[in-house]
Motif scaffolding. Sequence first.
Motif, PDB file in Angstrom:
ATOM      1  N   GLY A   8       0.829  -1.206   0.000  1.00  0.00           N
ATOM      2  CA  GLY A   8       0.000   0.000   0.000  1.00  0.00           C
ATOM      3  C   GLY A   8       0.858   1.248   0.000  1.00  0.00           C
ATOM      4  N   ARG A   9       0.234   2.363  -0.294  1.00  0.00           N
ATOM      5  CA  ARG A   9       0.994   3.623  -0.382  1.00  0.00           C
ATOM      6  C   ARG A   9       0.780   4.473   0.862  1.00  0.00           C
ATOM      7  NH1 ARG A   9      -2.422   7.196  -4.827  1.00  0.00           N
ATOM      8  NH2 ARG A   9      -4.452   6.259  -4.375  1.00  0.00           N
ATOM      9  N   LEU A  10       1.783   5.264   1.170  1.00  0.00           N
ATOM     10  CA  LEU A  10       1.729   6.201   2.293  1.00  0.00           C
ATOM     11  C   LEU A  10       1.641   7.632   1.775  1.00  0.00           C
ATOM     12  CD1 LEU A  10       4.477   4.418   4.370  1.00  0.00           C
ATOM     13  CD2 LEU A  10       2.126   4.721   5.144  1.00  0.00           C
ATOM     14  N   THR A  11       2.537   7.971   0.837  1.00  0.00           N
ATOM     15  CA  THR A  11       2.549   9.294   0.200  1.00  0.00           C
ATOM     16  C   THR A  11       2.894   9.087  -1.276  1.00  0.00           C
ATOM     17  OG1 THR A  11       4.921   9.682   0.540  1.00  0.00           O
ATOM     18  CG2 THR A  11       3.445  10.319   2.346  1.00  0.00           C
ATOM     19  N   VAL A  12       3.102  10.177  -2.003  1.00  0.00           N
ATOM     20  CA  VAL A  12       3.446  10.048  -3.423  1.00  0.00           C
ATOM     21  C   VAL A  12       4.819   9.414  -3.619  1.00  0.00           C
ATOM     22  CG1 VAL A  12       1.984  11.930  -4.233  1.00  0.00           C
ATOM     23  CG2 VAL A  12       4.334  12.431  -3.498  1.00  0.00           C
ATOM     24  N   ASN A  13       5.663   9.455  -2.582  1.00  0.00           N
ATOM     25  CA  ASN A  13       6.994   8.846  -2.737  1.00  0.00           C
ATOM     26  C   ASN A  13       7.342   7.921  -1.570  1.00  0.00           C
ATOM     27  OD1 ASN A  13       7.391  11.007  -0.907  1.00  0.00           O
ATOM     28  ND2 ASN A  13       9.581  11.053  -1.385  1.00  0.00           N
ATOM     29  N   ALA A  14       6.343   7.236  -1.039  1.00  0.00           N
ATOM     30  CA  ALA A  14       6.589   6.255   0.037  1.00  0.00           C
ATOM     31  C   ALA A  14       5.499   5.190   0.016  1.00  0.00           C
ATOM     32  CB  ALA A  14       6.637   6.940   1.409  1.00  0.00           C
ATOM     33  N   ASP A  15       5.925   3.938   0.240  1.00  0.00           N
ATOM     34  CA  ASP A  15       4.958   2.847   0.291  1.00  0.00           C
ATOM     35  C   ASP A  15       5.442   1.769   1.253  1.00  0.00           C
ATOM     36  OD1 ASP A  15       6.915   1.366  -1.085  1.00  0.00           O
ATOM     37  OD2 ASP A  15       5.848   1.406  -2.998  1.00  0.00           O
ATOM     38  N   VAL A  16       4.605   0.747   1.422  1.00  0.00           N
ATOM     39  CA  VAL A  16       4.953  -0.423   2.229  1.00  0.00           C
ATOM     40  C   VAL A  16       4.958  -1.620   1.288  1.00  0.00           C
ATOM     41  CG1 VAL A  16       4.281  -1.885   4.177  1.00  0.00           C
ATOM     42  CG2 VAL A  16       3.905   0.587   4.281  1.00  0.00           C
ATOM     43  N   GLY A  17       5.976  -2.466   1.396  1.00  0.00           N
ATOM     44  CA  GLY A  17       6.081  -3.597   0.488  1.00  0.00           C
ATOM     45  C   GLY A  17       6.582  -4.852   1.161  1.00  0.00           C
ATOM     46  N   TYR A  18       6.461  -5.953   0.434  1.00  0.00           N
ATOM     47  CA  TYR A  18       6.888  -7.277   0.918  1.00  0.00           C
ATOM     48  C   TYR A  18       7.916  -7.861  -0.046  1.00  0.00           C
ATOM     49  CZ  TYR A  18       6.714 -12.255   2.083  1.00  0.00           C
ATOM     50  OH  TYR A  18       7.057 -13.531   2.425  1.00  0.00           O
ATOM     51  N   TYR A  19       8.917  -8.529   0.529  1.00  0.00           N
ATOM     52  CA  TYR A  19       9.933  -9.191  -0.304  1.00  0.00           C
ATOM     53  C   TYR A  19      10.412 -10.442   0.429  1.00  0.00           C
ATOM     54  CZ  TYR A  19      14.361  -9.959  -2.816  1.00  0.00           C
ATOM     55  OH  TYR A  19      15.388 -10.513  -3.542  1.00  0.00           O
ATOM     56  N   SER A  20      10.491 -11.556  -0.312  1.00  0.00           N
ATOM     57  CA  SER A  20      11.056 -12.785   0.269  1.00  0.00           C
ATOM     58  C   SER A  20      12.129 -13.320  -0.662  1.00  0.00           C
ATOM     59  CB  SER A  20       9.969 -13.834   0.495  1.00  0.00           C
ATOM     60  OG  SER A  20       9.283 -14.139  -0.700  1.00  0.00           O
ATOM     61  N   VAL A  29       7.176   7.248 -11.089  1.00  0.00           N
ATOM     62  CA  VAL A  29       7.453   8.532 -11.743  1.00  0.00           C
ATOM     63  C   VAL A  29       6.179   9.363 -11.847  1.00  0.00           C
ATOM     64  CG1 VAL A  29       8.262   9.657 -13.866  1.00  0.00           C
ATOM     65  CG2 VAL A  29       9.357   7.541 -13.086  1.00  0.00           C
ATOM     66  N   TYR A  30       5.051   8.675 -12.119  1.00  0.00           N
ATOM     67  CA  TYR A  30       3.756   9.338 -12.285  1.00  0.00           C
ATOM     68  C   TYR A  30       2.807   8.869 -11.180  1.00  0.00           C
ATOM     69  CZ  TYR A  30       5.928   9.583 -16.910  1.00  0.00           C
ATOM     70  OH  TYR A  30       6.812   9.768 -17.942  1.00  0.00           O
ATOM     71  N   PRO A  31       2.778   9.567 -10.035  1.00  0.00           N
ATOM     72  CA  PRO A  31       2.004   9.114  -8.871  1.00  0.00           C
ATOM     73  C   PRO A  31       0.520   8.921  -9.170  1.00  0.00           C
ATOM     74  CG  PRO A  31       3.451  10.950  -8.277  1.00  0.00           C
ATOM     75  CD  PRO A  31       3.522  10.818  -9.761  1.00  0.00           C
ATOM     76  N   GLU A  32       0.001   9.641 -10.173  1.00  0.00           N
ATOM     77  CA  GLU A  32      -1.423   9.506 -10.489  1.00  0.00           C
ATOM     78  C   GLU A  32      -1.769   8.108 -11.005  1.00  0.00           C
ATOM     79  OE1 GLU A  32       0.666  11.219 -14.139  1.00  0.00           O
ATOM     80  OE2 GLU A  32       0.715  11.521 -11.962  1.00  0.00           O
TER      81      GLU A  32
END
Length: 264
Positions: free
Chosen positions: A86-98, A217-220
């Motif tokens: 999910g996203r937090l701001t236009v240049n920050a998100d939460v992600g998963y990696y294994s 690059v394009y937050p929209e």
Amino acid sequence: MVHIPDDADFNSFREQCENHEGWHCQYNKGGVTVWSEEQDSSKAVKKLKMCITCKDVPAEILYDVLHDTSYRKKWDSNMIETYDIGRLTVNADVGYYSWKCPSPLKNRDFVTLRSWLPLGNDYMIINYSVKYPKHPPRKDFVRAVSLQTGYLIKANGSSSCSLYYLTQVDPRGSLPKWVVNKVSQFVAPKAMKKIYKAGIKYPEWKRKHDPDYKPWVYPEQNTLPTVNLADLSIQRADELENIDESGVSEEHISDEEDGLSKDS
């Protein structure tokens, strides 16, 4: 307290990448240099950083490569699964990696808060581990902790760049010393070369795979659900189960090279 990285955080990260005072060079071959931070305490989680010059790869292309999770399946053979939560701001998100660890070591995974910043012709992407109740630790993975991990891409003119990768990760589990050494001497340089090759091949791949879609690059274009910052907390290593793998000898490791297990 979880916070979204600000200018001071990015400036600090850049300084760590570019300033080699207090770092020990462990590897310098084939265009890749690897350093480890000089520390007094043998128990502290060491920082590792590396650099590779990517000729014929513009900085903005490498930036796209490191963001594009669809393309990552093509070049990151250690990855089991990755996705944006999910996203937090236009240049920050939460992600998963294994990612795969060689058997009989257990595979590892992360949940991280990631933030990115274009600075003129240079780019930075940084992350650290967070706890998110909707994505608790899984029984089939050891939940590792990124204290700080990221990339600095420095443009060398319009068609070349230098890529710095800096990481301070607690893999949990008491890993034997030889595993740590193997990472700095073999795994890390190989990974840097893979990213370089991925950068060379990316423009052709992207032309055939949704070429105009670049939500970093394009937050929209970002259609991820919004994550509430208040639902996140810092992932502390001592809150996680510690798996003792210190007795695993190098002879017992199966040599699982590139691409045996693909994305699930």
